[in-house]
Design a protein around this motif. Structure first.
Motif, short mmCIF file in Angstrom:
data_model
loop_
_atom_site.label_atom_id
_atom_site.label_comp_id
_atom_site.label_asym_id
_atom_site.label_seq_id
_atom_site.Cartn_x
_atom_site.Cartn_y
_atom_site.Cartn_z
N GLY A 52 0.83 -1.21 0.00
CA GLY A 52 0.00 0.00 0.00
C GLY A 52 0.86 1.25 0.00
N GLY A 53 1.99 1.17 0.74
CA GLY A 53 2.88 2.32 0.83
C GLY A 53 3.49 2.64 -0.53
N ASP A 59 1.06 7.38 2.61
CA ASP A 59 0.39 6.11 2.92
C ASP A 59 -0.55 6.30 4.11
OD1 ASP A 59 -0.18 3.41 3.12
OD2 ASP A 59 1.74 2.87 4.03
N ASP A 69 -1.70 -5.75 0.33
CA ASP A 69 -1.87 -4.90 1.51
C ASP A 69 -3.25 -4.23 1.42
OD1 ASP A 69 -1.76 -2.92 3.43
OD2 ASP A 69 0.14 -2.07 2.74
N ASP A 76 -4.69 -2.63 3.90
CA ASP A 76 -4.79 -1.63 4.97
C ASP A 76 -5.77 -2.09 6.06
OD1 ASP A 76 -2.88 -0.03 3.76
OD2 ASP A 76 -4.32 1.28 2.80
N LYS A 84 -5.22 5.29 8.70
CA LYS A 84 -4.04 4.56 9.14
C LYS A 84 -2.78 5.31 8.72
CE LYS A 84 -1.80 2.66 6.69
NZ LYS A 84 -1.31 1.30 6.38
N ARG A 132 -2.59 -8.26 10.56
CA ARG A 132 -1.40 -7.51 10.98
C ARG A 132 -1.70 -6.81 12.29
NH1 ARG A 132 1.29 -2.50 7.51
NH2 ARG A 132 1.19 -0.98 9.20
MG LIG Z 1 0.80 -0.68 4.07
#
Ligand SMILES: [Mg+2]
Ligand SMILES: C[C@](O)(C(=O)O)[C@H](CC(=O)O)C(=O)O
Length: 304
Positions: free
Chosen positions: A54-55, A65, A92, A94, A127, A164
């Protein structure tokens, strides 16, 4: 034509391979792919899977992100990557793009996109990168609801749901371990132990839980960069290098742009570039030519 344009392995088989890898005793290495072309190299070089960060995806859009990207954007990007690789792709997701019901929908949509698994994190919305300070997490019960919804939405039982926990940096490693246990009970197949510091932390986590574990070896973050062989010895089952290919590429791009700006030519950079012939090799360009001649193999007589 087989294997051109799209890889041949079905999504179902990729998920089976992912699960088998997690119980194999061999660490599953998933470098982040910033695009499908990178995913082809990840496979050719011999890794076990491909990660969609995602980043890195948001950074590629010139965004931080912080949960600005949408499920539709992430799915389209991930599907393009999954399409060209025989390897399982871990995405990812999130916080799941909303409330627990949205997390459930996220699972179905990523399943349909040919993805092998996703991870959901216990941060609040919005996030932030797990290696920054000032993160906040939802209560264990809220994350358990998120996970139960995701697990119940899954249609392929082999689709991997990874939970996570960002708790270690906020509530301490013991709290993170308690959360991991609760997340595994809620049906998570794999636990992503975010932002642990040292090898000792990874060892402590491994000793405390009986579920596959994933380590995040991101650069310039909180965690020591522990080699895959060491993580494997500790008993970790998977490792991601989420933003590494983006950082490598952006480092080279910035340097190259400065050289062109200063020298007026890219001549001195040629040795650092992927050559045209290497690019065509990765693309299997020649096989496209063969495919064309297979189709256009008729001749017309003068009357046609
Ligand atoms: Mg991420
Ligand atoms: C794994 C991660 O969620 C990602 O988006 O790739 C990031 C990585 C990073 O920002 O370095 C994270 O750890 O939060």
């Amino acid at each position: 034509m087989t294997g051109l344009i799209a890889a041949t392995t079905s999504a179902a088989d990729k998920r089976i391979a992912f699960r088998a890898g997690l119980t194999s005793g061999k660490i599953q290495r998933f470098p982040g792919a910033i695009n499908p072309l990178t995913a082809k190299l990840v496979q050719e070089i011999g890794f076990e899977g491909v990660y969609v960060s995602g980043g890195a995806f948001s950074a590629g859009l010139a965004l931080p992100d912080i949960g600005l990207t949408t499920l539709t954007e992430v799915t389209a990007h991930s599907a393009q990557i999954a399409r060209v690789t025989d390897l399982p792709v871990l995405v990812d997701a999130d916080t799941g793009f909303g409330e627990p019901m949205s997390a459930a929908r996220t699972v179905t949509i990523l399943e349909d996109a040919g993805i092998a698994g996703l991870h959901l994190e216990d941060q609040i919305n919005p996030k932030r990168c797990g290696h920054l300070d000032g993160k906040a997490i939802v209560g264990t019960d809220e994350m358990v609801r998120r996970l139960r919804a995701a697990v119940s939405a899954r249609r392929d039982p082999n689709f991997v749901i990874c939970a996570r926990t960002d708790a270690a940096g906020i509530e301490g490693i013991d709290a993170a371990i308690d959360r991991a246990t609760a997340y595994a009970e809620a049906g998570a197949d794999l636990i992503f132990t975010e932002a642990l510091y040292t090898t000792a932390d990874f060892e402590k986590f491994r000793a405390a839980v009986d579920v596959p574990l994933l380590a995040n070896m991101t650069e310039f973050g909180k965690s020591q960069l522990i080699p895959a062989q060491v993580l494997e010895k500790i008993g970790y089952n998977a490792v991601i290098y989420p933003v590494t290919t983006l950082r490598l590429a952006m480092g080279a791009i910035e340097k190259g742009l400065r050289v062109i700006h200063e020298e007026g030519t890219q001549e001195t950079l040629l040795d650092e570039m992927q050559t045209r012939s290497r690019l065509y090799e990765v693309l299997e360009y020649e096989r496209y030519n063969e495919f064309d001649s297979g189709i256009f193999n008729f001749t017309l007589d003068r009357r046609q």
